[in-house]
Design a protein around this motif. Structure first.
Motif, short mmCIF file in Angstrom:
data_model
loop_
_atom_site.label_atom_id
_atom_site.label_comp_id
_atom_site.label_asym_id
_atom_site.label_seq_id
_atom_site.Cartn_x
_atom_site.Cartn_y
_atom_site.Cartn_z
N ASN A 82 -8.94 -11.87 -24.13
CA ASN A 82 -9.57 -10.55 -24.07
C ASN A 82 -9.50 -9.91 -22.69
O ASN A 82 -9.96 -8.78 -22.50
CB ASN A 82 -11.04 -10.65 -24.50
CG ASN A 82 -11.18 -10.99 -25.97
OD1 ASN A 82 -10.36 -10.58 -26.79
ND2 ASN A 82 -12.23 -11.74 -26.32
N THR A 122 -11.16 -10.81 -20.05
CA THR A 122 -12.53 -10.67 -19.54
C THR A 122 -12.87 -11.89 -18.68
O THR A 122 -12.05 -12.34 -17.89
CB THR A 122 -13.52 -10.56 -20.72
OG1 THR A 122 -13.40 -11.72 -21.55
CG2 THR A 122 -13.23 -9.32 -21.55
N SER A 123 -14.06 -12.41 -18.83
CA SER A 123 -14.49 -13.61 -18.12
C SER A 123 -15.29 -14.47 -19.08
O SER A 123 -15.80 -13.98 -20.10
CB SER A 123 -15.37 -13.25 -16.92
OG SER A 123 -16.62 -12.76 -17.36
N ALA A 153 -11.73 -15.56 -22.95
CA ALA A 153 -11.66 -14.75 -21.74
C ALA A 153 -10.22 -14.38 -21.42
O ALA A 153 -9.92 -13.24 -21.03
CB ALA A 153 -12.31 -15.49 -20.57
N LYS A 164 -11.69 -11.45 -13.77
CA LYS A 164 -10.98 -11.48 -15.03
C LYS A 164 -9.87 -12.52 -15.00
O LYS A 164 -9.25 -12.79 -13.99
CB LYS A 164 -10.40 -10.11 -15.36
CG LYS A 164 -11.48 -9.06 -15.63
CD LYS A 164 -10.86 -7.76 -16.11
CE LYS A 164 -11.94 -6.75 -16.45
NZ LYS A 164 -11.37 -5.49 -16.95
N THR A 205 -18.69 -13.01 -19.82
CA THR A 205 -18.67 -11.91 -20.79
C THR A 205 -18.64 -12.44 -22.21
O THR A 205 -19.37 -11.96 -23.09
CB THR A 205 -17.43 -11.02 -20.55
OG1 THR A 205 -17.50 -10.46 -19.24
CG2 THR A 205 -17.36 -9.89 -21.57
N GLU A 206 -17.81 -13.44 -22.44
CA GLU A 206 -17.68 -14.00 -23.79
C GLU A 206 -18.95 -14.73 -24.22
O GLU A 206 -19.34 -14.69 -25.39
CB GLU A 206 -16.47 -14.94 -23.85
CG GLU A 206 -15.14 -14.28 -23.54
CD GLU A 206 -14.84 -13.09 -24.44
OE1 GLU A 206 -15.30 -13.08 -25.60
OE2 GLU A 206 -14.14 -12.16 -23.98
N ASP A 216 -21.40 -9.92 -11.37
CA ASP A 216 -20.35 -9.08 -11.96
C ASP A 216 -20.72 -8.60 -13.36
O ASP A 216 -20.14 -7.64 -13.87
CB ASP A 216 -19.03 -9.86 -12.02
CG ASP A 216 -18.41 -10.08 -10.64
OD1 ASP A 216 -18.81 -9.36 -9.70
OD2 ASP A 216 -17.55 -10.97 -10.51
N GLN A 217 -21.66 -9.30 -13.98
CA GLN A 217 -22.10 -8.94 -15.33
C GLN A 217 -23.39 -8.11 -15.31
O GLN A 217 -24.07 -7.99 -16.32
CB GLN A 217 -22.35 -10.22 -16.14
CG GLN A 217 -21.15 -11.12 -16.30
CD GLN A 217 -20.04 -10.43 -17.06
OE1 GLN A 217 -20.28 -9.79 -18.07
NE2 GLN A 217 -18.82 -10.57 -16.57
N HIS A 265 -6.23 -13.56 -16.71
CA HIS A 265 -5.13 -12.92 -17.39
C HIS A 265 -4.16 -13.94 -17.95
O HIS A 265 -3.91 -14.99 -17.36
CB HIS A 265 -4.38 -11.99 -16.43
CG HIS A 265 -5.26 -10.88 -15.90
ND1 HIS A 265 -5.58 -9.77 -16.64
CD2 HIS A 265 -5.90 -10.75 -14.72
CE1 HIS A 265 -6.37 -8.98 -15.93
NE2 HIS A 265 -6.59 -9.56 -14.76
#
Length: 629
Positions: free
Chosen positions: A91, A93-94, A88, A2, A97-98, A134-135, A4
């Motif tokens: 949200n 996330t990564s 990312a 992730k 993910t997006e 990871d997904q 941040h």
């Protein structure tokens, strides 16, 4: 992993040009309004305006801007990568993910959104195996979605994320899931990954009686480089099944000549000739028919001379000789380095442009490639006497297509010269000719020549053979040690031979199309791998000053170049790197304007050089910095 906002706060201003006048002001968007109002404002913007909207990762109000850039058609990969990274951060996330979320929201029935989905899928699958692993759950969920595109991406993501067993377990659940799995194979970015799935593809191909399943398996085999001789043997048998013929032909065309069994080839020719003779005349210009005739033409060369002549005579009564030549995406080259025709015969060359950049194909008299190419390159974007852009008025031009736009095709039908010889063909768009060329070999007796073929000479004297599709991973171990004791003089020769000097200056010498490389290692703060990645994969990150824009005008002209100036009424493109004056285009005359994800510097530039030679080139780049006064 992730991202941040506290550890990564990026402010992105997408600069689409390097202007000689004041850049247009970014559009004013009221992001504090309701979502509906914000989207209304963003949807009204052109692509050029959209990427100028200021955005940051420290305030969630910028999410709609990033999301719109991520899924808007016609934007570059670099823009989308920045948007995925921004979302990312916002949200927590990564990027993976997006990207998955963005793909899931696309309408695959819309051609533009489907193309965006293809681009986003490529970006997703380019993530590291760890990031994809990871997904895992999200990819498993994707496999069960209502979107066929997303399901295929889900399977491909699992395979690329080292979850191949999981992907296969899910695929075997139903006929539909097996189809989705097969459609995922061509999405896999690495040949080794695609080849790792061959056993499963063969299993589905051999065990299924469903036409759709077998068709999908044949398509998957087309993208798998392993065991091509076996692929030829298996797929050739399906030529007898009419619903599978078109897919089978496309796959057989991809099999290298050395992997085609002559006895099997003869059976394929016999079947395709039967189908061709039964094809109505109105259908003989369709791509599927042309593909079949091209395959027949190639396979005839594997037959005994007398039989080959008989078949070729039958073939000439059905259709003209067809040669399809593809402009390879992002590599600035044709996929056919040479083809052979019989003197005085009818020929149709079909140029299929799979690239975003416009390309043409110009056939010249022997030995005159460079002269014709330089004349064409020197022309501006105004069509010449022939009515075609960058095609000079010269008796050394025998035949030419127009400038073919992205994902378009054009057929060029003519009678081959009576005089045997090696007739070059070339793309005359500025700077393309140094890599984008081939040879039409004209012979007295085609079938006799095919029994003892002689490869033509390279028309610009480049006799280097393909070595390897190099990636930066091939150089990660002991790069510092490998560069010790190298010869800058050898590196300088490689610099010239690889055509680097055509576009880049070193110590005051060379072209000015791209950036000066004299201090490139210093600019990268000694990051040798970073510099090497720029050489081996120039499109992975493009300096905004060198982003290529592709414009299609309302009257059908395709113009590409760097934006050097723009205002509300006009856009000025430097379409010809050697031109002193840009091409000015009225905005009202523009049908479509897209930013290319492709660097002006072609991919695969170093694929004909050895690893040692690439080390020598790197040594030369470093020595130039050291030699500065």
């Amino acid at each position: 992993m992730k991202l941040h906002a506290l550890t990564l706060c990026i402010v992105l201003f997408a600069l689409t040009s390097t202007a000689t006048a004041a850049d247009p002001k970014p559009p004013r968007i009221f992001l504090d309004k309701s979502e509906r109002v914000v989207m209304f404002q963003l949807n009204r913007l052109s692509n050029e305006q959209l990427v100028m909207v200021p955005r940051a990762t420290d305030d969630p109000k910028y999410k709609p801007v990033f999301a719109t850039i991520l899924t808007r058609g016609g934007l570059s990969r670099q823009d989308r990568q920045q948007a995925a990274a921004g979302l990312a951060v916002l949200n927590g996330t990564s990027p993976a993910t997006e990207l998955l979320a963005a793909i899931s929201g696309l309408d695959e029935s819309d051609s533009e959104e489907k193309e965006v989905g293809r681009q986003l899928a490529a970006m997703l699958l380019a993530q590291s195996p760890k990031d994809l692993a990871d997904q895992k759950q999200a990819l498993i969920d994707a496999v069960a979605s209502d979107s066929a595109m997303l399901r295929a991406v889900g399977y491909a993501g699992l395979i690329a994320g080292d979850q191949s067993d999981q992907a296969w377990e899910l695929a075997t659940a139903s006929s539909d899931s097996k189809l989705d799995y097969l459609h995922s194979i061509s999405l896999l970015p690495k040949p080794k990954l695609r080849s790792s799935q061959r056993a499963h593809v063969i299993e589905l191909f051999e065990q299924s009686k469903e036409k759709e399943m077998r068709r999908a398996a044949i398509g998957a085999l087309r993208s798998i480089p392993a065991d091509q001789a076996d692929t030829f043997s298996r797929v050739a048998k399906t030529i007898a099944e009419k619903p599978l013929v078109a897919e089978a032909v496309s796959t057989l065309l991809k099999v290298p000549a050395d992997d085609r069994d002559p006895s099997i080839a003869q059976q394929v020719v016999a079947r395709l000739m039967q189908l061709a003779e039964a094809t109505p005349a109105a259908d003989r210009t369709k791509p599927a028919f042309l593909n079949a005739m091209q395959l027949v033409d190639q396979l005839i060369g594997l037959m005994p001379v007398d039989q080959a002549r008989t078949v070729r005579k039958r073939l000439s009564e059905i259709a003209v000789r067809v040669v399809q030549i593809h402009a390879v995406e992002e590599e600035m080259r044709y996929d056919v380095p040479y083809f052979v025709v019989q003197a005085g015969s009818e020929v149709q060359v079909v140029l299929v442009n799979e690239d975003l950049m416009p390309h043409n194909l110009v056939i010249t008299t022997p030995g005159d490639l460079k002269e014709v190419a330089e004349l064409g390159s020197a022309m501006d974007s105004t069509p010449g006497p022939s009515g075609k852009m960058h095609v000079p008025d010269s008796d050394k031009v025998l035949h030419s297509t127009s400038m073919v736009g992205a994902h378009q095709r054009e057929a060029l039908t003519f009678t081959a010269p009576e005089q045997p010889g090696e007739y070059p063909y070339v793309c005359t768009f500025p700077r393309h000719w140094m890599r984008m060329y081939g040879v039409m070999v004209v012979v007295e007796d085609l079938d006799l020549w095919l029994k003892n073929p002689v490869e033509p000479k390279d028309p610009i004297g480049n006799d280097r053979a393909f070595i390897k599709s190099w990636t930066v991973d091939d150089f990660k171990q002991d790069l510092d040690l490998a560069l010790r004791g190298r010869s800058p003089e050898i590196g300088k020769r490689i610099f010239t031979e690889a055509s680097c000097a055509q576009c880049h200056k070193m110590q005051g010498e060379g072209g000015a199309v791209g950036p000066d490389l004299t201090d490139v290692v210093a600019r990268w703060k000694g990051d040798r791998l970073g510099v090497l990645q720029e050489i081996l994969d120039p499109s992975h990150k493009i300096d905004p000053k060198y982003v290529v824009h592709v414009v299609l005008t309302l009257d059908g002209k395709a113009i590409s170049g760097i934006v050097v100036e723009e205002d509300k009424k006009t856009i000025s493109l430097l379409a010809n790197p050697e031109s002193k004056e840009p091409t000015v285009i009225q905005r009202d005359d523009i049908d479509i304007m897209n930013k290319s994800s492709q660097s002006m510097m072609p991919k695969a530039l170093m694929d004909r050089f050895t690893q040692d030679e690439i080390y020598e080139l790197m040594s030369y780049l470093e020595s130039a910095e050291a030699a500065k006064p």
